[in-house]
Structures are given as C-alpha cells and as structure tokens.
Scaffold this motif. Sequence first.
Motif, mmCIF file in Angstrom:
data_model
loop_
_atom_site.group_PDB
_atom_site.id
_atom_site.type_symbol
_atom_site.label_atom_id
_atom_site.label_comp_id
_atom_site.label_asym_id
_atom_site.label_seq_id
_atom_site.Cartn_x
_atom_site.Cartn_y
_atom_site.Cartn_z
ATOM 1 N N VAL A 1 2.507 -17.374 19.037
ATOM 2 C CA VAL A 1 2.142 -15.969 19.421
ATOM 3 C C VAL A 1 1.737 -15.629 20.116
ATOM 4 O O VAL A 1 1.827 -14.627 21.447
ATOM 5 N N THR B 1 9.255 -19.493 24.193
ATOM 6 C CA THR B 1 9.029 -19.405 22.749
ATOM 7 C C THR B 1 9.138 -21.580 22.478
ATOM 8 O O THR B 1 8.808 -21.083 21.133
ATOM 9 N N ILE C 1 7.694 -13.376 16.475
ATOM 10 C CA ILE C 1 8.319 -14.287 17.236
ATOM 11 C C ILE C 1 9.596 -13.415 18.099
ATOM 12 O O ILE C 1 9.984 -13.046 19.362
#
Length: 111
Positions: free
Chosen positions: A101, A92, A53
């Motif tokens: 992701v 996100t 991330i």
Amino acid sequence: MPYARINDNKIVVFKTYETDLTLTEIPDDVYCGMIQNQDGSFSSPPKQFDDEIELLRDRRNHLLRQTDWRANSDLNMSTNWKNYRQSLRDITEGLKTVTDVESVTWPEKPK
C-alpha cells in the motif's frame, strides 16, 4: 504530566490529571492508542493493512468523485481520462501488505 489507563499494553484512557490510582503517569508526547513497550517506553502501534488500504481507498474514491462529472452522458470522455479513471479503480489490485500500500504509484491526472 498526563495520566492514562493501560489495557494489554495499549493506552485506552488519557487524562491530563490523576483521578484514581489505576492511572499511570506517562510522558507528554504519548497519546491514546500508543503501546507501552516492555522497557516502559511508548510507541505507535504497527500499521495494519486494513487501516492502510481503507485510507488508500478513501483517497482513490475522492479522486474519482472529482472526475465523475466527466462521465456524464452528454460529454465525450477522452481516452486519457478513461485510462486515468480505470487506473484509479485498479489501484488496489494485488495489494496484500502495508508495504504494498505504501509503495503505490498514483496515476497522473490528464490535462
């Protein structure tokens, strides 16, 4: 042949020559951070969500910085550019796993 010190199955020190008896001889294609498996082979550690991330956010932030000049008060930003920048900021949201992701679809930059 390179040598390494291994703590908790993870290579923490890597040298190209043996300097003490606590180093283990390892194959040429092994590098620091790899894990020694039970069968004696080596592999990369599993990907961690926090690392993945962070890489995604770094890329997102870079893309936003490239378009920051469009948000100057003396420019009128088109709806396409506003949507693109908002999509980057929202990218996100809802991501909870490495697979999430890795499956992100990046918005297309307007022309």
